[in-house]
Design a protein around this motif. Sequence first.
Motif, PDB file in Angstrom:
ATOM      1  N   HIS A  57       0.878  -1.113   0.020  1.00  0.00           N
ATOM      2  CA  HIS A  57      -0.206   0.129   0.149  1.00  0.00           C
ATOM      3  C   HIS A  57       0.984   1.443  -0.106  1.00  0.00           C
ATOM      4  CE1 HIS A  57      -3.219  -2.658   1.093  1.00  0.00           C
ATOM      5  NE2 HIS A  57      -2.346  -3.198   1.911  1.00  0.00           N
ATOM      6  N   ASP A  58       1.953   1.189  -0.517  1.00  0.00           N
ATOM      7  CA  ASP A  58       3.051   2.404  -0.475  1.00  0.00           C
ATOM      8  C   ASP A  58       2.477   3.289  -1.314  1.00  0.00           C
ATOM      9  OD1 ASP A  58       4.803   1.050   1.082  1.00  0.00           O
ATOM     10  OD2 ASP A  58       6.296   0.560  -0.450  1.00  0.00           O
ATOM     11  N   PHE A 136       9.586   9.848   2.512  1.00  0.00           N
ATOM     12  CA  PHE A 136      11.030   9.562   2.803  1.00  0.00           C
ATOM     13  C   PHE A 136      11.351   8.323   3.126  1.00  0.00           C
ATOM     14  CE2 PHE A 136      14.603   9.641   6.235  1.00  0.00           C
ATOM     15  CZ  PHE A 136      15.337  10.167   5.654  1.00  0.00           C
ATOM     16  N   LEU A 137      10.431   7.449   3.846  1.00  0.00           N
ATOM     17  CA  LEU A 137      10.755   6.059   4.089  1.00  0.00           C
ATOM     18  C   LEU A 137      10.804   5.155   2.830  1.00  0.00           C
ATOM     19  CD1 LEU A 137       8.341   5.320   7.093  1.00  0.00           C
ATOM     20  CD2 LEU A 137      10.756   5.288   6.929  1.00  0.00           C
ATOM     21  N   LEU A 138       9.968   5.657   1.671  1.00  0.00           N
ATOM     22  CA  LEU A 138      10.132   4.919   0.568  1.00  0.00           C
ATOM     23  C   LEU A 138      11.439   4.687  -0.211  1.00  0.00           C
ATOM     24  CD1 LEU A 138       6.839   5.959  -1.032  1.00  0.00           C
ATOM     25  CD2 LEU A 138       7.273   4.093   0.220  1.00  0.00           C
ATOM     26  N   PHE A 139      12.065   6.050   0.121  1.00  0.00           N
ATOM     27  CA  PHE A 139      13.454   6.071  -0.545  1.00  0.00           C
ATOM     28  C   PHE A 139      14.679   5.510   0.427  1.00  0.00           C
ATOM     29  CE2 PHE A 139      11.018   9.297  -2.990  1.00  0.00           C
ATOM     30  CZ  PHE A 139      10.740   8.521  -4.158  1.00  0.00           C
ATOM     31  N   THR A 140      14.343   5.724   1.640  1.00  0.00           N
ATOM     32  CA  THR A 140      15.617   5.161   2.632  1.00  0.00           C
ATOM     33  C   THR A 140      15.283   3.832   3.096  1.00  0.00           C
ATOM     34  OG1 THR A 140      14.242   6.309   4.454  1.00  0.00           O
ATOM     35  CG2 THR A 140      16.054   7.537   3.173  1.00  0.00           C
ATOM     36  N   GLN A 141      14.099   3.289   3.158  1.00  0.00           N
ATOM     37  CA  GLN A 141      13.883   1.908   4.081  1.00  0.00           C
ATOM     38  C   GLN A 141      13.068   1.057   3.260  1.00  0.00           C
ATOM     39  OE1 GLN A 141      13.206   3.335   8.341  1.00  0.00           O
ATOM     40  NE2 GLN A 141      14.890   2.193   8.408  1.00  0.00           N
ATOM     41  N   SER A 142      13.218   0.961   1.949  1.00  0.00           N
ATOM     42  CA  SER A 142      12.455  -0.112   1.214  1.00  0.00           C
ATOM     43  C   SER A 142      13.536  -0.955   0.275  1.00  0.00           C
ATOM     44  CB  SER A 142      11.310   0.406   0.315  1.00  0.00           C
ATOM     45  OG  SER A 142      10.993  -0.388  -0.911  1.00  0.00           O
ATOM     46  N   THR A 143      13.304  -1.948   0.132  1.00  0.00           N
ATOM     47  CA  THR A 143      14.168  -2.801  -0.834  1.00  0.00           C
ATOM     48  C   THR A 143      13.545  -3.061  -2.241  1.00  0.00           C
ATOM     49  OG1 THR A 143      13.383  -4.889   0.153  1.00  0.00           O
ATOM     50  CG2 THR A 143      15.414  -4.144   1.186  1.00  0.00           C
ATOM     51  N   LEU A 144      12.355  -2.367  -2.532  1.00  0.00           N
ATOM     52  CA  LEU A 144      11.929  -2.759  -3.895  1.00  0.00           C
ATOM     53  C   LEU A 144      12.684  -1.827  -4.856  1.00  0.00           C
ATOM     54  CD1 LEU A 144       8.143  -1.751  -3.032  1.00  0.00           C
ATOM     55  CD2 LEU A 144       9.156  -3.929  -3.470  1.00  0.00           C
ATOM     56  N   PRO A 145      12.579  -2.073  -6.049  1.00  0.00           N
ATOM     57  CA  PRO A 145      13.304  -1.539  -7.049  1.00  0.00           C
ATOM     58  C   PRO A 145      13.054   0.169  -7.078  1.00  0.00           C
ATOM     59  CG  PRO A 145      12.230  -3.578  -7.948  1.00  0.00           C
ATOM     60  CD  PRO A 145      11.598  -3.385  -6.498  1.00  0.00           C
ATOM     61  N   ARG A 146      14.084   0.650  -7.411  1.00  0.00           N
ATOM     62  CA  ARG A 146      13.930   2.271  -7.325  1.00  0.00           C
ATOM     63  C   ARG A 146      12.752   2.815  -8.112  1.00  0.00           C
ATOM     64  NH1 ARG A 146      14.997   6.863 -10.123  1.00  0.00           N
ATOM     65  NH2 ARG A 146      15.799   5.631 -11.904  1.00  0.00           N
ATOM     66  N   GLU A 147      12.601   2.000  -9.371  1.00  0.00           N
ATOM     67  CA  GLU A 147      11.528   2.704 -10.158  1.00  0.00           C
ATOM     68  C   GLU A 147       9.984   2.565  -9.617  1.00  0.00           C
ATOM     69  OE1 GLU A 147      13.974   0.688 -10.861  1.00  0.00           O
ATOM     70  OE2 GLU A 147      15.103   1.701 -12.361  1.00  0.00           O
ATOM     71  N   ARG A 148       9.830   1.360  -8.854  1.00  0.00           N
ATOM     72  CA  ARG A 148       8.784   0.996  -8.166  1.00  0.00           C
ATOM     73  C   ARG A 148       8.433   2.112  -6.811  1.00  0.00           C
ATOM     74  NH1 ARG A 148       6.302  -4.483  -5.539  1.00  0.00           N
ATOM     75  NH2 ARG A 148       4.429  -3.811  -4.742  1.00  0.00           N
ATOM     76  N   ASN A 149       9.613   2.174  -6.255  1.00  0.00           N
ATOM     77  CA  ASN A 149       9.499   3.474  -5.180  1.00  0.00           C
ATOM     78  C   ASN A 149       9.099   4.547  -5.634  1.00  0.00           C
ATOM     79  OD1 ASN A 149      10.102   1.633  -3.091  1.00  0.00           O
ATOM     80  ND2 ASN A 149      12.132   1.742  -3.473  1.00  0.00           N
ATOM     81  N   ALA A 151       7.664   5.398  -8.396  1.00  0.00           N
ATOM     82  CA  ALA A 151       5.941   5.344  -8.956  1.00  0.00           C
ATOM     83  C   ALA A 151       5.000   5.307  -7.616  1.00  0.00           C
ATOM     84  CB  ALA A 151       5.713   4.064  -9.746  1.00  0.00           C
ATOM     85  N   ASN A 152       5.297   4.539  -6.685  1.00  0.00           N
ATOM     86  CA  ASN A 152       4.577   4.753  -5.430  1.00  0.00           C
ATOM     87  C   ASN A 152       4.767   6.074  -4.781  1.00  0.00           C
ATOM     88  OD1 ASN A 152       3.678   1.855  -5.556  1.00  0.00           O
ATOM     89  ND2 ASN A 152       5.541   1.119  -4.364  1.00  0.00           N
ATOM     90  N   ALA A 153       5.564   6.594  -4.659  1.00  0.00           N
ATOM     91  CA  ALA A 153       6.003   7.964  -4.025  1.00  0.00           C
ATOM     92  C   ALA A 153       4.944   8.921  -4.669  1.00  0.00           C
ATOM     93  CB  ALA A 153       7.395   8.453  -4.054  1.00  0.00           C
ATOM     94  N   ALA A 154       5.012   8.930  -6.044  1.00  0.00           N
ATOM     95  CA  ALA A 154       4.359   9.826  -6.738  1.00  0.00           C
ATOM     96  C   ALA A 154       2.804   9.781  -6.679  1.00  0.00           C
ATOM     97  CB  ALA A 154       4.680   9.672  -8.556  1.00  0.00           C
ATOM     98  N   ARG A 155       2.322   8.601  -6.501  1.00  0.00           N
ATOM     99  CA  ARG A 155       0.954   8.358  -5.931  1.00  0.00           C
ATOM    100  C   ARG A 155       0.727   9.015  -4.707  1.00  0.00           C
ATOM    101  NH1 ARG A 155       2.255   4.024  -9.393  1.00  0.00           N
ATOM    102  NH2 ARG A 155       0.894   3.939 -11.586  1.00  0.00           N
ATOM    103  N   ARG A 156       1.473   8.467  -3.817  1.00  0.00           N
ATOM    104  CA  ARG A 156       1.447   8.842  -2.358  1.00  0.00           C
ATOM    105  C   ARG A 156       1.523  10.194  -2.169  1.00  0.00           C
ATOM    106  NH1 ARG A 156       4.167   5.513   2.480  1.00  0.00           N
ATOM    107  NH2 ARG A 156       2.234   4.227   2.449  1.00  0.00           N
TER     108      ARG A 156
END
Length: 583
Positions: A57-58, A136-149, A151-156
């Motif tokens: 649900h990121d 901030f957490l999406l880019f510092t504490q997620s092991t998902l691929p950068r591109e997915r982070n 995309a998730n961040a843009a929607r969040r």
Amino acid sequence: MSRFTPVFFALMTLVPTAGAAEPNPEDVKLAAFFRATLDEDFRRHPVYATQQGNHDHDDRLDDLSPAARAEDVKRAKELLAELPKKVDYARLSRDGQIDFEIWRHSLKSQVWAAENTDPFATDPRTYGEYMSDSVFLLFTQSTLPRERNVANAARRIAYVPKVVEAAKVSIKNPPKILTEIAIKRTAGAIAFYEKDIYEFAKETPATSELTSPCRAAVAALKEYSEYLEKVVLPKSEGDWRLGKDKFYQKLELELNAGLTGDEVIKAAEAEADRVEREMYYVAKQLWSKLFPGKALPPDDATGRHDTVKAVLDELGKDHGKPEEIVQDARKTVDKIKTFIKDKHILTLPNPDQCQIIEMPVFQRGFSAAYLNPAPPLDPKAASLYAVAPPPEDWPAARREAFLREYNRSMLQILTIHEAYPGHYVQLEYGNRNPSLIRKVLYSGVFAEGWAVYTEQMMLDQGYGDGDLALRLHQLKFYIRAVLNAILDHKMHCANMTDDEAMKLLVGRGFQTEGEAFGKVQRSKQSSCQLSTYFVGRTAFYRLRQEAQRQQGDKFDLGKYHEAVLNQGTLSVKYLPELLGVKK
């Protein structure tokens, strides 16, 4: 200090204890009950899901409307009533019973908080967790691929305007200091979305899908900042003091150690006296080296205080520059880790996933450093040891005082506390525990108590090769923990003034004006958390002493430490039983 805190009213999960050939059927039932609630909880609380390492649900943010929050309270009460009906406590294994008790206690604490406090109405800082920390957490504490982070961040980020609207609906009459901190953090959030996010995301603003939602977020945040300054601040007349009755109730829930507020303050006062005497013994040995030819002050109350203060003032001159404080903290790590390995203090995590960073502006205003651990459900993510330089808007004298406080000796103690073998190491061990409830229903008393315990333990085992300057700063850091409990109690229960608080911290604690000022502000921003350091350290110190007495020559310090940490981050009251130490 560890920043890891469960989101309000989040439901937790449990898994059976590892290693059991035939899992206890009731333990399995308890695990299934928690599992059944987890997916729905993550759906309702996307930020909590991210914090725990679930990334399904990121791309969303929580519904923070009053109706949604009321439903959270209702769910917590229903679960508290349903728990003993769903699971037969008597049929659980002892490990299962402990997890049952931990979860039940958490629900009771949540219900108490709902009925006695309302941070969404009284603390504008609360919304910052959703406005900026969640991205901030999406880019510092997620092991998902950068591109997915990305995309998730843009929607969040697109939900940020909704958070602003929810804040406008809910914020009523907060204390002035909380509004002021929220305004500063909002300015930091604006800077994050205007510039810093692209560095974290490794994106170029001109081509990034983050750019459009970030612009909308900046516009919403600027509107929010203006709202805080022009509408909320003028009416911010709420009382930050919790009051004795509520403080004592909350403290017993927070500590979960069988201690009353009266017992904590009495013990802290006595310990402060003892540590002051020990500081004098150390300072007296340094006097002739620092002030050759100058007579030692008289051995009375005033003279002893003057001796310690003069020695600390002289030692404090050995510090770095404001812009180098993070780099200076990094320099302490290799030496500390080498000592831990050579002296078999415990087995360090491998690979090492601790990153030392400069604390983002939108997270400052509460403490000088924190450790944000890898989330339980994404344990291979980074843990962040964040250090904050002195604020640029502080007067030059206060900035200098801050640097004297965090001089080269104190930075070593800080790194021991926050990282090795303190918070980072302890929480890495905690993430290995098979009980998810012990991972996410986090005991602050355990975490802070362990971190403070390690400061003295490391020097007792020889770290620093008998450096008296280092020992004096360890004692200064420890008396800070003791005074935290006294400050916590007197600010919320005894109407202590700012001047009285400053005299306590600068006088008895030998803190510089800058550090003392920050701690006074922190005591107004929280209640009961400042007491966890002293209470937790006392529990760990006494447990270690008793274990050593009972085991005698068979006592192995490294194995003992690992046995403690392998229990998970749970209430310290369970440790004697789990380790087989007789009280």
